[in-house]
Design an enzyme around this catalytic site. Structure first.
Site, PDB file in Angstrom:
ATOM      1  N   GLY A   1      42.195  45.350  40.570  1.00 25.26           N
ATOM      2  CA  GLY A   1      43.103  46.146  41.168  1.00 25.26           C
ATOM      3  C   GLY A   1      42.962  46.323  42.810  1.00 25.26           C
ATOM      4  O   GLY A   1      43.914  46.537  43.465  1.00 25.26           O
ATOM      5  N   THR A   2      41.632  46.586  43.175  1.00 25.45           N
ATOM      6  CA  THR A   2      41.250  46.584  44.369  1.00 25.45           C
ATOM      7  C   THR A   2      41.875  45.487  45.156  1.00 25.45           C
ATOM      8  O   THR A   2      42.639  45.881  46.289  1.00 25.45           O
ATOM      9  CB  THR A   2      39.874  46.556  44.580  1.00 25.45           C
ATOM     10  OG1 THR A   2      39.349  47.852  44.078  1.00 25.45           O
ATOM     11  CG2 THR A   2      39.298  46.720  46.248  1.00 25.45           C
TER      12      THR A   2
ATOM     13  N   GLN B   1      46.724  53.630  37.641  1.00 24.77           N
ATOM     14  CA  GLN B   1      46.501  54.687  36.506  1.00 24.77           C
ATOM     15  C   GLN B   1      47.618  54.673  35.520  1.00 24.77           C
ATOM     16  O   GLN B   1      47.450  55.453  34.476  1.00 24.77           O
ATOM     17  CB  GLN B   1      46.171  55.949  37.182  1.00 24.77           C
ATOM     18  CG  GLN B   1      44.628  56.066  38.017  1.00 24.77           C
ATOM     19  CD  GLN B   1      43.654  56.042  36.846  1.00 24.77           C
ATOM     20  OE1 GLN B   1      43.596  56.540  35.526  1.00 24.77           O
ATOM     21  NE2 GLN B   1      42.569  55.489  37.609  1.00 24.77           N
TER      22      GLN B   1
ATOM     23  N   THR C   1      41.323  29.114  41.741  1.00 24.76           N
ATOM     24  CA  THR C   1      41.746  28.909  40.105  1.00 24.76           C
ATOM     25  C   THR C   1      41.900  30.063  39.168  1.00 24.76           C
ATOM     26  O   THR C   1      40.859  31.009  39.271  1.00 24.76           O
ATOM     27  CB  THR C   1      40.383  28.009  39.725  1.00 24.76           C
ATOM     28  OG1 THR C   1      40.316  26.816  40.426  1.00 24.76           O
ATOM     29  CG2 THR C   1      41.084  27.582  38.226  1.00 24.76           C
TER      30      THR C   1
ATOM     31  N   CYS D   1      32.269  57.054  43.940  1.00 22.21           N
ATOM     32  CA  CYS D   1      31.134  57.484  44.488  1.00 22.21           C
ATOM     33  C   CYS D   1      30.437  56.433  45.226  1.00 22.21           C
ATOM     34  O   CYS D   1      30.477  55.361  44.620  1.00 22.21           O
ATOM     35  CB  CYS D   1      30.394  58.151  43.809  1.00 22.21           C
ATOM     36  SG  CYS D   1      29.403  57.099  42.424  1.00 22.21           S
TER      37      CYS D   1
HETATM   38  N1  PLP Z   1      43.689  52.326  42.227  1.00 23.61           N
HETATM   39  C1  PLP Z   1      43.464  53.340  41.350  1.00 23.61           C
HETATM   40  C2  PLP Z   1      44.348  54.544  41.611  1.00 23.61           C
HETATM   41  C3  PLP Z   1      42.182  53.343  40.720  1.00 23.61           C
HETATM   42  O1  PLP Z   1      42.045  54.391  39.825  1.00 23.61           O
HETATM   43  C4  PLP Z   1      41.224  52.308  40.754  1.00 23.61           C
HETATM   44  C5  PLP Z   1      40.198  52.231  39.823  1.00 23.61           C
HETATM   45  O2  PLP Z   1      39.478  53.310  39.722  1.00 23.61           O
HETATM   46  C6  PLP Z   1      41.653  51.165  41.450  1.00 23.61           C
HETATM   47  C7  PLP Z   1      42.856  51.175  42.357  1.00 23.61           C
HETATM   48  C8  PLP Z   1      40.732  50.103  41.863  1.00 23.61           C
HETATM   49  O3  PLP Z   1      40.809  49.354  40.503  1.00 23.61           O
HETATM   50  P1  PLP Z   1      39.623  48.056  40.140  1.00 23.61           P
HETATM   51  O4  PLP Z   1      38.577  48.757  39.536  1.00 23.61           O
HETATM   52  O5  PLP Z   1      40.398  47.073  39.163  1.00 23.61           O
HETATM   53  O6  PLP Z   1      39.264  47.547  41.758  1.00 23.61           O
END
Ligand code: PLP
Length: 374
Positions: A68-69, A171, A229, A316
């Site tokens: 997600g990051t 979320q 990939t 954290c």
């Molecule tokens: N954005 C939100 C709102 C999140 O809660 C999180 C994870 O806690 C992330 C982004 C990051 O996701 P990932 O852990 O897949 O990198």
């Protein structure tokens, strides 16, 4: 036996996802121009189609990423890079995946304006959207408090000035309905491990236009937005997890909300001065509290010793909890905010888990308060 209350951080992988993962673990390069490549590619195409149809997107809009990051980084940096405009609009309650990306752009010379938030953690004024920007970015629901943000309004306001919008829906995906086409955002980030898919994978939904400028360079996979990939097994597992999450969503949310409400009522009964930070509209599994005079680290350690796993909710760094930037943006003072505890309920939470938590929270808060808020 552990009682897991950190579903917003990550939630256990669903059986269907594990099965899909194992089934396709042997898949080879989906870009290969031979039999095994075509076979891998057809599994990937099927996963892409399933995910697209569950999220109101077109298959071509689905970009597989590594987290997600990463999806957030590719979108925010990419939309900024694709524009001549030097302005970014964001909020101070974003997850670090967006917050730090925006800060990095500011350090490189971008002009950043933040939409203000109320003391309850909701974006409240949209004035900054009245001036065109390269990108406006806002989370759909906050990972700490669970507060659901007015993303439809943000997209509408930004659209009036042709500002593309990125939504961090990490979320929300798999927990609330998403119709990417109807929402009208340019990009949207998703993290499968939040709804029972695998960790270490992500999805970026990206409309055809404006296309974010690539941040990673390489072989040009995933429309050139995410070279590398693709992990076919993870894509198949994600599709399986999302399909189950979406089909169970309505009933699951009713069950989860009931458990959450019971937990909140029990906490307030046992610790009358506990402050519930989570306000509606919020995700049904979130209960964020502040226990003033206690330190979040003490609460977590004492709960952990009893087999209860919860967190302060803020990302954290190196295991040391500081006052959360989200609470700071909501105007909570540092001494109070350090007593934060986020309890998040999910698919595997039972009535027994909640009863066990309520049996112990009183003594835990009492002991944490004796240790002080140091
Ligand atoms: N954005 C939100 C709102 C999140 O809660 C999180 C994870 O806690 C992330 C982004 C990051 O996701 P990932 O852990 O897949 O990198």
């Amino acid at each position: 036996m552990t009682h897991y209350f950190d579903h917003a951080a990550t939630t256990p992988m669903r059986q269907v996802a594990m099965e899909a993962w194992v089934e396709h673990a042997g898949a080879l390069n989906p870009g290969g121009q031979y039999g095994s490549g075509r076979k891998a590619n057809s599994v990937l195409a099927q996963a892409r189609e399933t995910i697209a149809s569950l999220l109101g997107a077109e298959p071509i809009e689905v970009v597989f990423t590594g987290s997600g990051t990463e999806a957030n980084n590719l979108a925010v940096r990419g939309l900024f890079g694709a524009s001549e405009n030097n302005r970014v609009v964001s909020t101070l309650i974003e997850h670090p995946a967006v917050l730090e990306t925006v800060k990095a752009l500011a350090e490189q010379g971008a002009q950043v304006d933040y939409l203000p938030v109320t003391s309850e953690g909701f974006v409240e004024s949209f004035d900054a959207l009245e001036t065109p920007a390269a990108v406006a970015t806002c989370m759909w629901a906050n990972n700490e408090t669970g507060a659901i943000q007015p993303v439809e309004e943000i997209v509408q306001r930004a659209d009036a000035h042709s500002t593309p919008v990125h939504i961090d829906a990490v979320q929300v995906a798999g927990h609330q309905p998403i119709d990417f086409g109807a929402l009208g955002a340019a990009t949207l980030a998703i993290s499968p491990h939040k709804f029972g898919g695998p960790r270490g994978t992500g999805i970026l939904l990206a409309r055809r236009t404006p296309t974010p400028a690539p941040v990673l360079f390489g072989g040009g996979q995933e429309r050139g937005l995410r070279s590398g990939t693709v992990d076919v097994a993870a894509a198949a597992a994600t599709a399986a997890a999302l399909a189950e999450a979406v089909s169970d969503m309505e009933a699951e949310n009713v069950r989860i909300r009931k458990l959450r409400d019971e937990l909140v009522a029990g906490v307030v009964r046992t610790v009358p001065d506990a402050v519930l930070t989570t306000r509606e509209p919020a995700l049904p599994g979130h209960a964020h509290f502040i226990f003033s005079g206690a330190h979040g680290d003490s609460l977590i350690m004492l709960l952990d010793a009893l087999g209860i796993e919860a967190s302060t909710g803020s990302a954290c760094h190196s295991g040391v909890n500081r006052m959360s930037h989200v609470l700071e943006a909501m105007g909570v003072d540092a001494e109070t905010g350090i007593g934060a505890l986020r309890v998040t309920i999910g698919r595997t939470t039972t009535q027994e888990d909640v009863a066990y938590f309520l049996e112990h929270i009183g003594e835990v808060v009492e002991r944490a308060r004796l240790a002080g808020s140091f």
